[in-house]
Scaffold this motif. Sequence first.
Motif, PDB file in Angstrom:
ATOM      1  N   THR A 133      -1.081  -2.422   2.848  1.00 42.00           N
ATOM      2  CA  THR A 133      -0.066  -2.848   1.883  1.00 42.00           C
ATOM      3  C   THR A 133       0.770  -3.995   2.459  1.00 42.00           C
ATOM      4  N   VAL A 137       1.152  -7.862   0.983  1.00 47.03           N
ATOM      5  CA  VAL A 137       2.446  -8.359   0.512  1.00 47.03           C
ATOM      6  C   VAL A 137       3.010  -9.443   1.440  1.00 47.03           C
ATOM      7  N   ASP A 141       0.873 -12.921   0.628  1.00 52.55           N
ATOM      8  CA  ASP A 141       1.830 -13.308  -0.417  1.00 52.55           C
ATOM      9  C   ASP A 141       1.495 -12.741  -1.797  1.00 52.55           C
ATOM     10  N   CYS A 142       0.939 -11.549  -1.814  1.00 53.42           N
ATOM     11  CA  CYS A 142       0.675 -10.891  -3.094  1.00 53.42           C
ATOM     12  C   CYS A 142       1.982 -10.289  -3.614  1.00 53.42           C
ATOM     13  N   THR A 143       2.118 -10.279  -4.918  1.00 51.13           N
ATOM     14  CA  THR A 143       3.251  -9.558  -5.506  1.00 51.13           C
ATOM     15  C   THR A 143       2.944  -8.066  -5.401  1.00 51.13           C
ATOM     16  N   GLN A 144       3.973  -7.258  -5.620  1.00 48.66           N
ATOM     17  CA  GLN A 144       3.725  -5.818  -5.570  1.00 48.66           C
ATOM     18  C   GLN A 144       2.727  -5.420  -6.656  1.00 48.66           C
ATOM     19  N   ALA A 145       2.777  -6.092  -7.799  1.00 51.62           N
ATOM     20  CA  ALA A 145       1.834  -5.794  -8.884  1.00 51.62           C
ATOM     21  C   ALA A 145       0.410  -6.136  -8.464  1.00 51.62           C
ATOM     22  N   GLN A 146       0.245  -7.270  -7.804  1.00 50.11           N
ATOM     23  CA  GLN A 146      -1.091  -7.664  -7.356  1.00 50.11           C
ATOM     24  C   GLN A 146      -1.603  -6.705  -6.286  1.00 50.11           C
ATOM     25  N   ALA A 147      -0.728  -6.342  -5.344  1.00 55.82           N
ATOM     26  CA  ALA A 147      -1.129  -5.396  -4.297  1.00 55.82           C
ATOM     27  C   ALA A 147      -1.512  -4.057  -4.907  1.00 55.82           C
ATOM     28  N   GLU A 155       2.686   0.390  -8.686  1.00 50.24           N
ATOM     29  CA  GLU A 155       3.654  -0.525  -8.080  1.00 50.24           C
ATOM     30  C   GLU A 155       4.725   0.251  -7.324  1.00 50.24           C
ATOM     31  N   ALA A 159       5.975  -0.301  -3.467  1.00 50.72           N
ATOM     32  CA  ALA A 159       7.372  -0.451  -3.080  1.00 50.72           C
ATOM     33  C   ALA A 159       7.748   0.589  -2.021  1.00 50.72           C
TER      34      ALA A 159
END
Length: 178
Positions: A133, A137, A141-147, A155, A159
Amino acid sequence: MTTDDESLALAAAGGDSAAFGSLLERHYDRLFAFAFRLTGARAEAEDLTQDICLALPRKMRSYRGDAKFTTWLYRVAVNAAHDRRRRAASHMRAAEGWGDWEVNRRAGNAEQAEQVEWLAAAMGQLKPDLRETAVLVLAEDCTQAQAAEILEISEGTVAWRMSEVKKALRARAAEEMG
């Protein structure tokens, strides 16, 4: 019959290239020896002599015959040596500033390398799910949604995992600080 230096110099000052060539041939060795005594180093003397020879055609225009040619030539050589020393001093001052910048850049790079090394070691101690994770992130540089999509989790779980990563990194840093 040999033409004297002053007559050759006046002719060279007037644009006579043969007269200039004769003067240069006649005085080159003397000029080099003088440059060597001024600089104390063969390579420097060669460079200085070359500088003088390159500038002489232009400088010859100012020769008026008020002094012996050799006296005038020595003055030209001394001035060229002064100019060369001033340029070298300017380059040294500029290089010192560059040197300070380079030292600071290397120190910054070394500090950054230490931080990256520390982070890599700390990441290596995380549980695999937290490490995956964090890499997505932080490094990718992935967003939490992408991860979340990539890891096939919610999501909220991403987090929570990032919160756990931060806690683990803070704890390791506190432990090392002492």
